[in-house]
Design a protein around this motif. Structure first.
Motif, PDB file in Angstrom:
ATOM      1  N   PRO A  41      46.233  36.663  37.455  1.00 46.52           N
ATOM      2  CA  PRO A  41      47.015  37.903  37.556  1.00 46.52           C
ATOM      3  C   PRO A  41      46.415  39.080  36.800  1.00 46.52           C
ATOM      4  N   VAL A  42      45.888  38.810  35.587  1.00 45.66           N
ATOM      5  CA  VAL A  42      45.364  39.900  34.747  1.00 45.66           C
ATOM      6  C   VAL A  42      43.979  39.519  34.255  1.00 45.66           C
ATOM      7  N   GLN A  43      42.995  40.337  34.585  1.00 49.44           N
ATOM      8  CA  GLN A  43      41.636  40.155  34.086  1.00 49.44           C
ATOM      9  C   GLN A  43      41.304  41.339  33.187  1.00 49.44           C
ATOM     10  N   ALA A  44      40.979  41.039  31.932  1.00 48.27           N
ATOM     11  CA  ALA A  44      40.621  42.089  30.976  1.00 48.27           C
ATOM     12  C   ALA A  44      39.170  41.901  30.563  1.00 48.27           C
ATOM     13  N   GLY A  45      38.304  42.792  31.008  1.00 48.58           N
ATOM     14  CA  GLY A  45      36.887  42.715  30.700  1.00 48.58           C
ATOM     15  C   GLY A  45      36.130  41.820  31.673  1.00 48.58           C
ATOM     16  N   ASN A  46      34.806  41.896  31.604  1.00 47.36           N
ATOM     17  CA  ASN A  46      33.924  41.055  32.436  1.00 47.36           C
ATOM     18  C   ASN A  46      34.277  41.139  33.926  1.00 47.36           C
ATOM     19  N   HIS A  67      42.871  35.026  45.437  1.00 50.41           N
ATOM     20  CA  HIS A  67      43.730  36.189  45.563  1.00 50.41           C
ATOM     21  C   HIS A  67      43.357  37.240  44.517  1.00 50.41           C
ATOM     22  N   PRO A  68      43.405  38.515  44.889  1.00 53.95           N
ATOM     23  CA  PRO A  68      42.995  39.568  43.957  1.00 53.95           C
ATOM     24  C   PRO A  68      43.935  39.677  42.765  1.00 53.95           C
ATOM     25  N   GLU A  69      43.363  40.041  41.643  1.00 49.02           N
ATOM     26  CA  GLU A  69      44.149  40.226  40.437  1.00 49.02           C
ATOM     27  C   GLU A  69      45.153  41.368  40.615  1.00 49.02           C
ATOM     28  N   ALA A  70      46.283  41.233  39.962  1.00 43.89           N
ATOM     29  CA  ALA A  70      47.249  42.339  39.947  1.00 43.89           C
ATOM     30  C   ALA A  70      46.716  43.500  39.106  1.00 43.89           C
ATOM     31  N   TYR A  71      45.998  43.151  38.044  1.00 50.19           N
ATOM     32  CA  TYR A  71      45.406  44.162  37.162  1.00 50.19           C
ATOM     33  C   TYR A  71      43.980  43.753  36.826  1.00 50.19           C
ATOM     34  N   ARG A  72      43.063  44.719  36.955  1.00 48.27           N
ATOM     35  CA  ARG A  72      41.668  44.544  36.558  1.00 48.27           C
ATOM     36  C   ARG A  72      41.363  45.615  35.520  1.00 48.27           C
ATOM     37  N   LEU A  73      41.172  45.188  34.293  1.00 42.06           N
ATOM     38  CA  LEU A  73      41.022  46.101  33.170  1.00 42.06           C
ATOM     39  C   LEU A  73      39.611  46.013  32.605  1.00 42.06           C
ATOM     40  N   ALA A  77      39.832  42.737  25.882  1.00 40.12           N
ATOM     41  CA  ALA A  77      40.794  42.769  24.772  1.00 40.12           C
ATOM     42  C   ALA A  77      42.117  42.217  25.277  1.00 40.12           C
ATOM     43  N   SER A  78      43.081  42.138  24.375  1.00 41.08           N
ATOM     44  CA  SER A  78      44.430  41.764  24.792  1.00 41.08           C
ATOM     45  C   SER A  78      44.861  42.686  25.917  1.00 41.08           C
ATOM     46  N   PRO A  79      45.543  42.158  26.949  1.00 35.70           N
ATOM     47  CA  PRO A  79      45.883  42.998  28.100  1.00 35.70           C
ATOM     48  C   PRO A  79      46.592  44.292  27.753  1.00 35.70           C
ATOM     49  N   HIS A  80      47.504  44.266  26.767  1.00 41.83           N
ATOM     50  CA  HIS A  80      48.220  45.506  26.438  1.00 41.83           C
ATOM     51  C   HIS A  80      47.281  46.541  25.837  1.00 41.83           C
ATOM     52  N   THR A  81      46.286  46.086  25.073  1.00 44.01           N
ATOM     53  CA  THR A  81      45.305  47.005  24.490  1.00 44.01           C
ATOM     54  C   THR A  81      44.342  47.514  25.557  1.00 44.01           C
ATOM     55  N   ALA A  82      43.870  46.616  26.407  1.00 38.56           N
ATOM     56  CA  ALA A  82      42.953  47.011  27.476  1.00 38.56           C
ATOM     57  C   ALA A  82      43.613  47.998  28.430  1.00 38.56           C
ATOM     58  N   ILE A  88      47.252  52.821  31.243  1.00 41.05           N
ATOM     59  CA  ILE A  88      48.024  52.000  32.178  1.00 41.05           C
ATOM     60  C   ILE A  88      49.034  51.198  31.373  1.00 41.05           C
ATOM     61  N   ARG A  89      50.187  50.973  31.948  1.00 34.97           N
ATOM     62  CA  ARG A  89      51.166  50.065  31.352  1.00 34.97           C
ATOM     63  C   ARG A  89      51.400  48.918  32.328  1.00 34.97           C
ATOM     64  N   LEU A  90      51.081  47.715  31.890  1.00 35.46           N
ATOM     65  CA  LEU A  90      51.311  46.549  32.733  1.00 35.46           C
ATOM     66  C   LEU A  90      52.809  46.293  32.838  1.00 35.46           C
ATOM     67  N   THR A  91      53.269  45.942  34.019  1.00 34.41           N
ATOM     68  CA  THR A  91      54.678  45.592  34.206  1.00 34.41           C
ATOM     69  C   THR A  91      54.786  44.280  34.957  1.00 34.41           C
ATOM     70  N   LEU A  92      55.789  43.514  34.612  1.00 32.05           N
ATOM     71  CA  LEU A  92      56.007  42.248  35.300  1.00 32.05           C
ATOM     72  C   LEU A  92      56.343  42.460  36.768  1.00 32.05           C
TER      73      LEU A  92
END
Length: 217
Positions: A41-46, A67-73, A77-82, A88-92
Motif C-alpha cells: 500500500p505505501v512505498q517510501a523511498g527506493n 497492484h499499484p501502491e496507494a502511495y509512492r513517496l 523514511a517513516s511514511p508520515h515523514t516522507a 502530502i497527508r496519507l489517509t486510510l
C-alpha cells in the motif's frame, strides 16, 4: 506448483516486529506459494527498486498480479515523514484493497506502530483492511520482547494472527517461548541464506504450500 484459490481466497497482511526482519522475502514466499496477487500500500523511498520490484524478481508463477501502491513517496523514511516532505497527508480512506478474486498478500511498511499520519498507524490500516496477520520475527537480543509486544497489540485490536514466520538463525528456546505464550502457529521458517533468487523462493514456497495444504481448515 499451484495452490488453487477457493471460494474464500486467503488474504494475509505481512508485517514484522521491526524493520529489516525479512518482510519482503516472506511476502515473496507467500505470494509464490499461493500464486497470490501482491500489494504494497505505501512505498517510501527506493521507488526505482521498490519492494514490489523485489517480489516481482523473486517469483516464478505467471498468475500473480502486482497492484499499484496507494502511495509512492520519494523519501526513505517513516511514511508520515516522507509524505510531509512532499506536502502530502496519507489517509486510510485512500488506501483501498485492490479488487481481485485471487489470493492476496499485502506487505506493510515497517512495524505495527509506524505512523502513516499524525493519528493513524500501520496497525490502524490492518484493522481497516480486516486482514489476518503473518508476523515476521527475527532472533536477536530483545526479539522475544518485541515479538510478544507485537502480538499483544494485535490481540488488543482483535486482529487475527495467522502465525509467525521466524527468519534467520534459529533460536529454539526463544521461539518455543513465544509460540507457547500465545499458543501461536509457526509457519515454515526462513533460514539465513547467502542470497535469495527465484529458485530459493520456489523451494521455500513449496515447503509453505505443503504446510498450508496439510493445515487447511
Amino acid at each position: 506448483m499451484q495452490l488453487a484459490s477457493s471460494a474464500h481466497p486467503k488474504r494475509y497482511f505481512i508485517t514484522g516486529i521491526g524493520t529489516d526482519v525479512g518482510k519482503t522475502i516472506a511476502a515473496a514466499i507467500f505470494t509464490e506459494a499461493l500464486q497470490a496477487d501482491y500489494w504494497k500500500p505505501v512505498q517510501a523511498g527506493n521507488l526505482e527498486d521498490s519492494d514490489t520490484h523485489t517480489v516481482r524478481r523473486l517469483i516464478s508463477n505467471t498468475r500473480t498480479v502486482f497492484h499499484p501502491e496507494a502511495y509512492r513517496l520519494q523519501r526513505p523514511a517513516s511514511p508520515h515523514t516522507a509524505a510531509a516532505a512532499e506536502n502530502i497527508r496519507l489517509t486510510l480512506e485512500q488506501i483501498q484493497l485492490p479488487a481481485t478474486r485471487n489470493n492476496l498478500v499485502v506487505e506493510g511498511a515497517g512495524g505495527l506502530m509506524v505512523p502513516l499520519n499524525e493519528r493513524d498507524l500501520v496497525l490502524d490500516l490492518i484493522q481497516k483492511l480486516q486482514l489476518e496477520v503473518v508476523l515476521v520475527s527475527k532472533n536477536y537480543l530483545g526479539s522475544i520482547n518485541h515479538t510478544l509486544m507485537a502480538v499483544e497489540v494485535l490481540k488488543s485490536r482483535n486482529i487475527g494472527v495467522a502465525g509467525i514466520v521466524f527468519n534467520g538463525v534459529p533460536n529454539p528456546s526463544s521461539e518455543e517461548f513465544i509460540l507457547n505464550y500465545y499458543q501461536l502457529k509457526a509457519f515454515p521458517r526462513i533460514l539465513q541464506e547467502e542470497s535469495f533468487d527465484k529458485n530459493t523462493v520456489l523451494g521455500y514456497a513449496k515447503t509453505l504450500q505443503d504446510y498450508l495444504t496439510n493445515h487447511a481448515q
